[in-house]
Scaffold this motif. Structure first.
Motif: not given
Length: 348
Positions: A164-185
Motif C-alpha cells: 500500500q505504501n508503494r501504491e501511495l508513493a506511485m500515485e503521489l508521483f503521478k500527482i506531481e507529474q500532473y502538477v508539472e504539466m500544469v506549470l509547463q502549460y
C-alpha cells in the motif's frame, strides 16, 4: 488576403448604380415617345440621348475610379482593423458616415471586451501558477512522510501494508507529474516562453526522463530497451525532457506487459523513436491525437486521460522546429517519432 480585382469591382459598382442606369433608360424612353407622338425628328432625341450617355459615362468613370480606390483602402484596412481604425477613407455621404460610426462603436466595444478577457485570463493564470507552486509543498511533505515510514523489517509490518505504501508513493508521483504539466502549460501559454537553444547530447536528455520514471518501470515490470544514441541535437533541454517524459508516461500508462524501446531511426540519424508494446491507438483516433482535450478510445476507456499531454508535446516541438509523428495499431503498440534535425528560428 486577396486583392479585389478590377472586374469584380466593376460588377459591384454597376450593380450599385443599376437604379440610376434604369432611370436614365426610362427617361430616354419617355423623351423618345413624346417626340414620336408630336412627330418631331427622331435624330434630335437620339443626339440628345447620345450626348447624355457620353457625359454619364465620363462621370461614372471618374466616380468608379474613386469607388475602386476606396475599395482598395478598405480591403487593406481589413488587415489592421484589429489594432487600429486609422486609415478609414473619408465618408461619401450620410450613409457611409453612419456605417463608419457603427464600425467605430463596434471596434470600441471589441477593445473593451478583449481588455476585460485579457485581465480575467491574466488573473486566472496567476491564480493557477500560484496554486501549482503552492501544491508542491504538501506533495513534497507527503513524499517525505512516505519515505520515513518504517520498513517491514523494522516494525514487522505486513507485506500488504508495504504494498500500500508503494501504491501511495506511485500515485503521489503521478500527482506531481500532473502538477508539472500544469506549470509547463502555463509557461507555454505565456508570451515569453523561455526557450534556450544549445547543443546537447541526446543520450543525457533521454536518461533524465528515463530516471524519473524508473520506479514506474520497475513497478509495472516493463523492460526498457535503450540503444546508445551517440547523437548531439540543437534544442532546449528542459522542454525536450518534458516532451520525452510525457511520451514515456503515456507509454507506461497504456503498456501492461512487454517493453518500451528507445532508439534512433535507421534511415534518419536525428529521428528519436519511442516504441511500446501496449494497447496501441485506433486508426480513427490517429489524426486527432494532438488535438487539445482529445482523449480518444483509450482515454475514454481509461477515464484518466486529460487530452493535454500530446497537445503540449506538439506545441513545444513546433516552437522548437522539431516534428512529431505517431504510428500505432490496436493491440500492436504505439511508435512515436520525434524529428530533431531541423531548427528554423532566429538564434540570439
Amino acid at each position: 488576403m486577396k486583392e479585389i480585382s478590377l472586374g469584380a469591382a466593376g460588377k459591384q459598382y454597376l450593380r450599385g448604380q443599376s437604379r440610376g442606369i434604369l432611370l436614365y433608360c426610362i427617361f430616354a424612353g419617355i423623351f423618345a415617345l413624346v417626340f414620336y407622338l408630336y412627330h418631331l425628328p427622331a435624330e434630335a432625341v437620339l443626339y440628345a440621348a447620345l450626348l447624355c450617355a457620353v457625359l454619364a459615362l465620363l462621370v461614372l468613370t471618374a466616380d468608379f475610379h474613386g469607388y475602386y480606390q476606396r475599395c482598395r483602402v478598405l480591403r487593406d484596412l481589413q488587415k489592421q482593423i484589429m489594432f487600429s481604425l486609422e486609415g478609414l477613407p473619408e465618408a461619401k455621404g450620410l450613409l457611409e458616415k453612419e456605417y463608419q460610426e457603427l464600425i467605430t462603436a463596434l471596434y470600441r466595444d471589441k477593445i473593451r471586451l478583449v481588455s476585460r478577457a485579457d485581465n480575467e485570463r491574466r488573473d486566472l493564470v496567476d491564480y493557477y501558477t500560484l496554486w501549482a507552486h503552492q501544491i508542491k509543498t504538501p506533495i513534497a511533505a507527503m513524499g517525505l512522510l512516505l519515505q520515513s515510514l518504517p520498513s517491514a523489517e523494522d516494525d514487522g509490518s505486513t507485506a500488504q501494508s508495504m504494498e500500500q505504501n508503494r501504491e501511495l508513493a506511485m500515485e503521489l508521483f503521478k500527482i506531481e507529474q500532473y502538477v508539472e504539466m500544469v506549470l509547463q502549460y502555463l509557461r507555454l501559454e505565456s508570451p515569453s516562453s523561455d526557450f534556450v537553444l544549445k547543443r546537447y547530447a541526446l543520450d543525457d536528455i533521454v536518461r533524465q526522463a528515463v530516471r524519473k520514471y524508473a520506479k514506474m518501470f520497475i513497478r509495472k515490470k516493463i523492460s526498457l530497451d535503450f540503444s546508445q544514441l551517440n547523437c548531439d541535437v540543437l534544442t532546449d533541454e528542459k522542454w525536450l525532457v518534458f516532451v520525452i517524459e510525457q511520451i514515456l508516461s503515456n507509454a507506461l500508462k497504456y503498456t501492461n506487459r512487454g517493453k518500451i524501446s528507445i532508439y534512433l531511426e535507421r534511415d534518419d540519424a536525428k529521428t528519436l523513436v519511442i516504441a511500446d508494446t501496449g494497447i496501441g491507438i485506433a486508426g480513427e483516433d490517429l489524426p486527432r491525437v494532438f488535438e487539445k482535450g482529445f482523449t480518444g478510445y483509450n482515454g475514454r476507456r481509461d477515464k484518466k486521460s486529460t487530452g493535454i499531454g500530446l497537445y503540449l508535446c506538439q506545441r513545444i516541438l513546433t516552437q522548437l522546429s522539431h516534428t512529431i509523428v505517431i504510428e500505432g495499431e490496436p493491440g500492436k503498440g504505439t511508435k512515436v517519432k520525434i524529428g530533431l534535425d531541423r531548427v528554423d528560428m532566429v538564434m540570439e
